[in-house]
Design an enzyme around this catalytic site. Structure first.
Site, PDB file in Angstrom:
ATOM      1  N   ASP A   1       0.787  -1.237   0.000  1.00  0.00           N
ATOM      2  CA  ASP A   1       0.000   0.000   0.000  1.00  0.00           C
ATOM      3  C   ASP A   1       0.818   1.286   0.000  1.00  0.00           C
ATOM      4  O   ASP A   1       0.247   2.384  -0.103  1.00  0.00           O
ATOM      5  CB  ASP A   1      -0.967   0.005   1.200  1.00  0.00           C
TER       6      ASP A   1
ATOM      7  N   HIS B   1       6.488  -7.804  -1.479  1.00  0.00           N
ATOM      8  CA  HIS B   1       5.366  -8.271  -2.300  1.00  0.00           C
ATOM      9  C   HIS B   1       4.907  -7.220  -3.307  1.00  0.00           C
ATOM     10  O   HIS B   1       3.756  -7.223  -3.734  1.00  0.00           O
ATOM     11  CB  HIS B   1       4.202  -8.719  -1.399  1.00  0.00           C
TER      12      HIS B   1
ATOM     13  N   CYS C   1       1.977  -4.868 -17.727  1.00  0.00           N
ATOM     14  CA  CYS C   1       1.574  -5.883 -18.701  1.00  0.00           C
ATOM     15  C   CYS C   1       2.460  -7.105 -18.493  1.00  0.00           C
ATOM     16  O   CYS C   1       3.687  -6.979 -18.416  1.00  0.00           O
ATOM     17  CB  CYS C   1       1.744  -5.339 -20.120  1.00  0.00           C
TER      18      CYS C   1
ATOM     19  N   GLY D   1       2.113  -6.717  13.087  1.00  0.00           N
ATOM     20  CA  GLY D   1       0.893  -6.885  12.300  1.00  0.00           C
ATOM     21  C   GLY D   1       0.987  -7.896  11.180  1.00  0.00           C
ATOM     22  O   GLY D   1       0.490  -7.650  10.089  1.00  0.00           O
ATOM     23  N   SER D   2       1.595  -9.053  11.476  1.00  0.00           N
ATOM     24  CA  SER D   2       1.643 -10.110  10.448  1.00  0.00           C
ATOM     25  C   SER D   2       1.250 -11.445  11.055  1.00  0.00           C
ATOM     26  O   SER D   2       1.669 -11.775  12.167  1.00  0.00           O
ATOM     27  CB  SER D   2       3.050 -10.224   9.857  1.00  0.00           C
ATOM     28  N   SER D   3       0.464 -12.211  10.295  1.00  0.00           N
ATOM     29  CA  SER D   3       0.084 -13.560  10.765  1.00  0.00           C
ATOM     30  C   SER D   3       1.268 -14.521  10.660  1.00  0.00           C
ATOM     31  O   SER D   3       1.236 -15.607  11.221  1.00  0.00           O
ATOM     32  CB  SER D   3      -1.087 -14.084   9.931  1.00  0.00           C
TER      33      SER D   3
HETATM   34  P1  NAD Z   1      -2.426 -11.242   7.324  1.00  0.00           P
HETATM   35  O1  NAD Z   1      -3.736 -10.700   6.919  1.00  0.00           O
HETATM   36  O2  NAD Z   1      -2.140 -12.677   7.064  1.00  0.00           O
HETATM   37  O3  NAD Z   1      -2.234 -11.025   8.901  1.00  0.00           O
HETATM   38  C1  NAD Z   1      -2.474  -9.791   9.522  1.00  0.00           C
HETATM   39  C2  NAD Z   1      -2.268  -9.982  11.003  1.00  0.00           C
HETATM   40  O4  NAD Z   1      -2.311  -8.712  11.611  1.00  0.00           O
HETATM   41  C3  NAD Z   1      -3.353 -10.845  11.674  1.00  0.00           C
HETATM   42  O5  NAD Z   1      -2.721 -11.807  12.502  1.00  0.00           O
HETATM   43  C4  NAD Z   1      -4.156  -9.832  12.494  1.00  0.00           C
HETATM   44  O6  NAD Z   1      -4.618 -10.361  13.711  1.00  0.00           O
HETATM   45  C5  NAD Z   1      -3.133  -8.762  12.762  1.00  0.00           C
HETATM   46  N1  NAD Z   1      -3.690  -7.414  12.919  1.00  0.00           N
HETATM   47  C6  NAD Z   1      -4.699  -6.822  12.236  1.00  0.00           C
HETATM   48  N2  NAD Z   1      -4.827  -5.536  12.609  1.00  0.00           N
HETATM   49  C7  NAD Z   1      -3.886  -5.321  13.552  1.00  0.00           C
HETATM   50  C8  NAD Z   1      -3.506  -4.198  14.317  1.00  0.00           C
HETATM   51  N3  NAD Z   1      -4.118  -3.012  14.192  1.00  0.00           N
HETATM   52  N4  NAD Z   1      -2.484  -4.335  15.195  1.00  0.00           N
HETATM   53  C9  NAD Z   1      -1.845  -5.527  15.350  1.00  0.00           C
HETATM   54  N5  NAD Z   1      -2.167  -6.617  14.659  1.00  0.00           N
HETATM   55  C10 NAD Z   1      -3.157  -6.522  13.753  1.00  0.00           C
HETATM   56  O7  NAD Z   1      -1.321 -10.304   6.666  1.00  0.00           O
HETATM   57  P2  NAD Z   1       0.237 -10.569   6.373  1.00  0.00           P
HETATM   58  O8  NAD Z   1       0.833 -11.387   7.443  1.00  0.00           O
HETATM   59  O9  NAD Z   1       0.815  -9.263   6.004  1.00  0.00           O
HETATM   60  O10 NAD Z   1       0.311 -11.500   5.068  1.00  0.00           O
HETATM   61  C11 NAD Z   1      -0.587 -11.551   4.032  1.00  0.00           C
HETATM   62  C12 NAD Z   1      -0.326 -10.793   2.760  1.00  0.00           C
HETATM   63  O11 NAD Z   1      -1.260  -9.771   2.822  1.00  0.00           O
HETATM   64  C13 NAD Z   1       0.929 -10.043   2.504  1.00  0.00           C
HETATM   65  O12 NAD Z   1       1.640 -10.695   1.530  1.00  0.00           O
HETATM   66  C14 NAD Z   1       0.474  -8.683   1.930  1.00  0.00           C
HETATM   67  O13 NAD Z   1       1.008  -8.491   0.640  1.00  0.00           O
HETATM   68  C15 NAD Z   1      -0.989  -8.811   1.821  1.00  0.00           C
HETATM   69  N6  NAD Z   1      -1.863  -7.684   2.162  1.00  0.00           N
HETATM   70  C16 NAD Z   1      -1.400  -6.395   2.230  1.00  0.00           C
HETATM   71  C17 NAD Z   1      -2.263  -5.371   2.561  1.00  0.00           C
HETATM   72  C18 NAD Z   1      -1.709  -3.976   2.622  1.00  0.00           C
HETATM   73  O14 NAD Z   1      -0.766  -3.648   1.895  1.00  0.00           O
HETATM   74  N7  NAD Z   1      -2.230  -3.111   3.498  1.00  0.00           N
HETATM   75  C19 NAD Z   1      -3.604  -5.626   2.852  1.00  0.00           C
HETATM   76  C20 NAD Z   1      -4.080  -6.950   2.754  1.00  0.00           C
HETATM   77  C21 NAD Z   1      -3.176  -7.957   2.427  1.00  0.00           C
END
Ligand code: NAD
Length: 247
Positions: free
Chosen positions: A104, A119, A127, A191-193
């Site tokens: 983002d 990512h 393209c 903030g990552s799973s």
């Molecule tokens: P994910 O959705 O798998 O995990 C997000 C984690 O963050 C969850 O465990 C959730 O409980 C936690 N979370 C949500 N809000 C929170 C907060 N305010 N504070 C603390 N924790 C919070 O996302 P990920 O691990 O980044 O992996 C998935 C993929 O998602 C990435 O490859 C990414 O490219 C993509 N993605 C990116 C965006 C973005 O750029 N904003 C949005 C959606 C998905």
């Protein structure tokens, strides 16, 4: 107690690295994938995998339908206190780099200078055949006008310049991220799973190199037992508190 331990680690931090995921941007109004109400509660992740996108027009239409929702959220979003706190840490010379899975651009908009995007970035469309690129805005306008499977003038498929499941990761960015994970003194995992690989491997890589790892997330992750400290809560609330009190 855990907060005090995290503060002691941050107070000593000299060349830290932040590793961020979609949870850093939920407080800016961009849904994550796997949190409650995340994108995968509405869409099937298999549908968005790269081989499907290339092979199947219906999968591409679903992907772009999600894009019609996602892109306006991205445009409307502003950096939140979590993004801003990381930019401030870099300015203070304590943080070398943000390694992000996010697409983002909010870290850059918050003022972070050194950002590794593992990512890709959703604000550009390319393209897949001739590699020509457009600002996302232009392709979004075509979608809004009813072109539900946009193609290039050369006939190639268009896709945002993000990395989908099944698509090759950017080799240089990945190699640098692993080098930083091994060489930093503290890693802030935010903030990552931690279930998307190879990105999630950065955490065990850092732990095995002796790096102190502080993890802030709303939900449990597979690496909670391995890291130095887990703080459960919202990044935009917990991180500024951690940094203010550890300054
Ligand atoms: P994910 O959705 O798998 O995990 C997000 C984690 O963050 C969850 O465990 C959730 O409980 C936690 N979370 C949500 N809000 C929170 C907060 N305010 N504070 C603390 N924790 C919070 O996302 P990920 O691990 O980044 O992996 C998935 C993929 O998602 C990435 O490859 C990414 O490219 C993509 N993605 C990116 C965006 C973005 O750029 N904003 C949005 C959606 C998905």
């Amino acid at each position: 107690m855990t907060m005090a331990r995290a503060q002691a680690i941050v107070a000593e931090m000299r060349h830290g690295v932040a590793f961020t995921g979609a949870g850093v941007s939920t407080e800016s109004g961009i849904p994550d994938f796997r949190g409650p109400g995340g994108v995968w509660s509405k869409y099937d992740p298999e549908e968005f995998a790269f081989p499907r996108f290339v092979a199947n027009a219906e999968s591409r239409r679903k992907y772009w339908r999600w894009g019609l929702e996602f892109y306006p959220q991205l445009v409307a979003a502003a950096p939140n206190p979590g993004h801003l706190a990381l930019a401030e840490l870099e300015r203070r010379g304590k943080l070398q780099c943000v390694v992000t899975q996010n697409i983002d651009g909010l870290h850059q908009r918050a003022g972070s200078q050194d950002v590794i995007e593992l990512h890709g970035n959703a604000t550009t469309v390319g393209c897949l055949s001739c590699a020509k690129c457009w600002p996302r805005e232009e392709i979004h306008a075509r979608l809004v006008a009813g072109d539900d499977d946009p193609h290039c003038a050369c006939g190639g498929l268009l896709k945002p310049r993000t990395i989908s499941f099944g698509q090759a990761m950017p080799a240089r960015e990945l190699a640098r991220a692993f080098e930083l994970a091994r060489g930093c003194d503290v890693m802030l995992v935010l903030g990552s799973s931690l279930v998307v690989y190879p990105a999630a491997d950065l955490v065990p890589e850092a732990v095995e190199a002796g790096v102190k790892v502080i993890l802030i997330n709303l939900q449990a992750t597979p690496y909670d037992e391995m890291v130095s400290v887990v703080l459960r809560g919202k990044v935009g609330e917990v991180l500024p508190r951690l940094l203010a009190e550890a300054a």
